[in-house]
Design a protein around this motif. Sequence first.
Motif, PDB file in Angstrom:
ATOM      1  N   MET A  90     100.395  18.287 125.204  1.00 18.02           N
ATOM      2  CA  MET A  90     101.404  17.084 123.691  1.00 18.02           C
ATOM      3  C   MET A  90      99.865  16.847 122.830  1.00 18.02           C
ATOM      4  SD  MET A  90     102.156  13.122 124.453  1.00 18.02           S
ATOM      5  CE  MET A  90     103.919  13.050 124.387  1.00 18.02           C
ATOM      6  N   MET A  91     100.059  16.610 121.720  1.00 16.97           N
ATOM      7  CA  MET A  91      99.003  17.199 120.831  1.00 16.97           C
ATOM      8  C   MET A  91      98.154  15.713 120.580  1.00 16.97           C
ATOM      9  SD  MET A  91      99.051  19.872 118.575  1.00 16.97           S
ATOM     10  CE  MET A  91      98.436  19.829 117.478  1.00 16.97           C
ATOM     11  N   LEU A  92      96.810  15.470 119.916  1.00 20.76           N
ATOM     12  CA  LEU A  92      96.199  14.652 119.976  1.00 20.76           C
ATOM     13  C   LEU A  92      96.650  13.606 118.709  1.00 20.76           C
ATOM     14  CD1 LEU A  92      92.897  15.898 120.605  1.00 20.76           C
ATOM     15  CD2 LEU A  92      93.801  14.697 122.021  1.00 20.76           C
ATOM     16  N   THR A  93      96.698  12.566 118.651  1.00 23.29           N
ATOM     17  CA  THR A  93      96.847  11.685 117.275  1.00 23.29           C
ATOM     18  C   THR A  93      95.441  11.933 116.931  1.00 23.29           C
ATOM     19  OG1 THR A  93      96.027   9.845 118.403  1.00 23.29           O
ATOM     20  CG2 THR A  93      98.076   9.789 118.888  1.00 23.29           C
ATOM     21  N   ASN A  94      95.813  11.805 115.354  1.00 25.34           N
ATOM     22  CA  ASN A  94      94.323  11.659 114.076  1.00 25.34           C
ATOM     23  C   ASN A  94      93.576  10.560 115.473  1.00 25.34           C
ATOM     24  OD1 ASN A  94      96.005  13.052 112.750  1.00 25.34           O
ATOM     25  ND2 ASN A  94      95.457  11.302 111.243  1.00 25.34           N
ATOM     26  N   GLU A  95      93.585   8.890 115.840  1.00 26.20           N
ATOM     27  CA  GLU A  95      92.467   8.663 116.305  1.00 26.20           C
ATOM     28  C   GLU A  95      91.906   9.178 117.637  1.00 26.20           C
ATOM     29  OE1 GLU A  95      96.155   7.651 116.022  1.00 26.20           O
ATOM     30  OE2 GLU A  95      95.451   6.324 113.979  1.00 26.20           O
ATOM     31  N   GLU A  96      92.325   9.675 118.559  1.00 26.57           N
ATOM     32  CA  GLU A  96      92.328  10.569 119.997  1.00 26.57           C
ATOM     33  C   GLU A  96      91.371  12.161 118.862  1.00 26.57           C
ATOM     34  OE1 GLU A  96      96.194  10.076 122.738  1.00 26.57           O
ATOM     35  OE2 GLU A  96      96.617  11.044 120.913  1.00 26.57           O
ATOM     36  N   PHE A  97      91.856  12.578 118.344  1.00 24.61           N
ATOM     37  CA  PHE A  97      90.884  12.734 117.803  1.00 24.61           C
ATOM     38  C   PHE A  97      89.673  12.833 117.066  1.00 24.61           C
ATOM     39  CE2 PHE A  97      89.559  15.510 114.068  1.00 24.61           C
ATOM     40  CZ  PHE A  97      89.171  17.151 114.466  1.00 24.61           C
ATOM     41  N   ALA A  98      89.909  12.410 116.753  1.00 26.23           N
ATOM     42  CA  ALA A  98      88.652  10.849 116.323  1.00 26.23           C
ATOM     43  C   ALA A  98      87.340  10.743 117.288  1.00 26.23           C
ATOM     44  CB  ALA A  98      88.664   9.797 114.706  1.00 26.23           C
ATOM     45  N   ILE A  99      88.162  10.187 118.375  1.00 28.82           N
ATOM     46  CA  ILE A  99      87.385  10.061 119.093  1.00 28.82           C
ATOM     47  C   ILE A  99      86.615  10.844 119.965  1.00 28.82           C
ATOM     48  CG2 ILE A  99      87.216   9.381 121.638  1.00 28.82           C
ATOM     49  CD1 ILE A  99      89.815   6.975 120.907  1.00 28.82           C
ATOM     50  N   ARG A 100      87.664  12.213 120.335  1.00 32.79           N
ATOM     51  CA  ARG A 100      86.528  13.518 120.486  1.00 32.79           C
ATOM     52  C   ARG A 100      85.767  14.269 119.934  1.00 32.79           C
ATOM     53  NH1 ARG A 100      91.375  16.771 123.818  1.00 32.79           N
ATOM     54  NH2 ARG A 100      91.391  15.281 125.607  1.00 32.79           N
ATOM     55  N   LEU A 101      85.703  13.840 118.432  1.00 39.06           N
ATOM     56  CA  LEU A 101      85.141  14.370 117.879  1.00 39.06           C
ATOM     57  C   LEU A 101      83.122  13.852 118.086  1.00 39.06           C
ATOM     58  CD1 LEU A 101      84.047  16.462 115.338  1.00 39.06           C
ATOM     59  CD2 LEU A 101      84.956  15.139 114.265  1.00 39.06           C
ATOM     60  N   LYS A 102      83.318  12.500 117.549  1.00 34.52           N
ATOM     61  CA  LYS A 102      82.284  11.717 117.801  1.00 34.52           C
ATOM     62  C   LYS A 102      81.784  12.144 118.897  1.00 34.52           C
ATOM     63  CE  LYS A 102      85.047   7.703 116.116  1.00 34.52           C
ATOM     64  NZ  LYS A 102      85.487   6.386 116.759  1.00 34.52           N
ATOM     65  N   ASN A 103      82.360  11.820 120.254  1.00 32.31           N
ATOM     66  CA  ASN A 103      82.044  12.346 121.060  1.00 32.31           C
ATOM     67  C   ASN A 103      81.554  13.155 121.993  1.00 32.31           C
ATOM     68  OD1 ASN A 103      82.950   9.358 122.494  1.00 32.31           O
ATOM     69  ND2 ASN A 103      84.572  10.861 123.371  1.00 32.31           N
ATOM     70  N   ARG A 104      81.896  14.847 121.227  1.00 33.67           N
ATOM     71  CA  ARG A 104      81.472  15.853 120.969  1.00 33.67           C
ATOM     72  C   ARG A 104      80.257  15.925 120.433  1.00 33.67           C
ATOM     73  NH1 ARG A 104      80.840  19.424 124.894  1.00 33.67           N
ATOM     74  NH2 ARG A 104      80.592  21.748 124.112  1.00 33.67           N
ATOM     75  N   LEU A 105      80.037  14.800 118.908  1.00 33.63           N
ATOM     76  CA  LEU A 105      79.065  14.676 117.692  1.00 33.63           C
ATOM     77  C   LEU A 105      77.411  14.889 119.049  1.00 33.63           C
ATOM     78  CD1 LEU A 105      80.667  14.372 114.768  1.00 33.63           C
ATOM     79  CD2 LEU A 105      79.406  16.378 115.256  1.00 33.63           C
ATOM     80  N   VAL A 126      89.201  25.137 120.987  1.00 37.35           N
ATOM     81  CA  VAL A 126      90.093  23.890 119.496  1.00 37.35           C
ATOM     82  C   VAL A 126      91.322  23.900 120.480  1.00 37.35           C
ATOM     83  CG1 VAL A 126      91.639  24.803 118.467  1.00 37.35           C
ATOM     84  CG2 VAL A 126      89.629  26.276 117.786  1.00 37.35           C
ATOM     85  N   ILE A 127      91.037  24.274 121.538  1.00 40.77           N
ATOM     86  CA  ILE A 127      92.661  23.488 122.592  1.00 40.77           C
ATOM     87  C   ILE A 127      91.578  21.762 122.977  1.00 40.77           C
ATOM     88  CG2 ILE A 127      93.312  23.730 124.555  1.00 40.77           C
ATOM     89  CD1 ILE A 127      94.855  25.420 122.122  1.00 40.77           C
ATOM     90  N   TYR A 128      90.863  21.970 122.841  1.00 36.71           N
ATOM     91  CA  TYR A 128      89.881  20.386 123.387  1.00 36.71           C
ATOM     92  C   TYR A 128      90.071  19.146 122.093  1.00 36.71           C
ATOM     93  CZ  TYR A 128      85.890  17.060 123.503  1.00 36.71           C
ATOM     94  OH  TYR A 128      85.451  15.744 123.209  1.00 36.71           O
ATOM     95  N   PHE A 129      89.796  19.987 121.007  1.00 35.09           N
ATOM     96  CA  PHE A 129      90.582  19.184 119.712  1.00 35.09           C
ATOM     97  C   PHE A 129      91.802  18.870 119.385  1.00 35.09           C
ATOM     98  CE2 PHE A 129      86.152  20.473 118.310  1.00 35.09           C
ATOM     99  CZ  PHE A 129      85.679  18.658 118.343  1.00 35.09           C
ATOM    100  N   LEU A 130      92.917  19.447 120.326  1.00 25.68           N
ATOM    101  CA  LEU A 130      94.157  20.026 119.798  1.00 25.68           C
ATOM    102  C   LEU A 130      94.591  18.890 120.735  1.00 25.68           C
ATOM    103  CD1 LEU A 130      94.614  23.370 118.476  1.00 25.68           C
ATOM    104  CD2 LEU A 130      94.488  21.400 117.034  1.00 25.68           C
ATOM    105  N   CYS A 131      95.242  18.967 121.718  1.00 23.63           N
ATOM    106  CA  CYS A 131      95.498  18.809 123.082  1.00 23.63           C
ATOM    107  C   CYS A 131      95.345  18.092 124.697  1.00 23.63           C
ATOM    108  CB  CYS A 131      95.386  19.687 124.475  1.00 23.63           C
ATOM    109  SG  CYS A 131      97.112  21.391 122.643  1.00 23.63           S
ATOM    110  N   LYS A 132      95.989  16.853 124.459  1.00 22.30           N
ATOM    111  CA  LYS A 132      95.539  15.612 125.540  1.00 22.30           C
ATOM    112  C   LYS A 132      95.741  16.643 126.877  1.00 22.30           C
ATOM    113  CE  LYS A 132      97.386  12.302 123.531  1.00 22.30           C
ATOM    114  NZ  LYS A 132      98.895  11.141 123.801  1.00 22.30           N
TER     115      LYS A 132
END
Length: 69
Positions: free
Chosen positions: A1-16, A63-69
């Motif tokens: 299942m694909m991440l929503t924009n909000e979920e993507f944003a959370i993962r990006l912030k966490n990884r940064l 890339v999968i980390y940012f795409l899939c749940k």
Amino acid sequence: MMLTNEEFAIRLKNRLKEKNITQSELARRIDVSDTTISRYITGTARPRTLLLNRIAVVLDCSVIYFLCK
């Protein structure tokens, strides 16, 4: 299942945070504006495939980390 924009944003912030990389540094390293990264962080936009690949390389993850749940 694909991440929503909000979920993507959370993962990006966490990884940064985990990698101790600022939004400005990420922008510089993938050759985009600070505003572009801000849009990703707030969930108002998502990167295209090429930029997503660059983000994954800089943040040392798949890339999968940012795409899939």
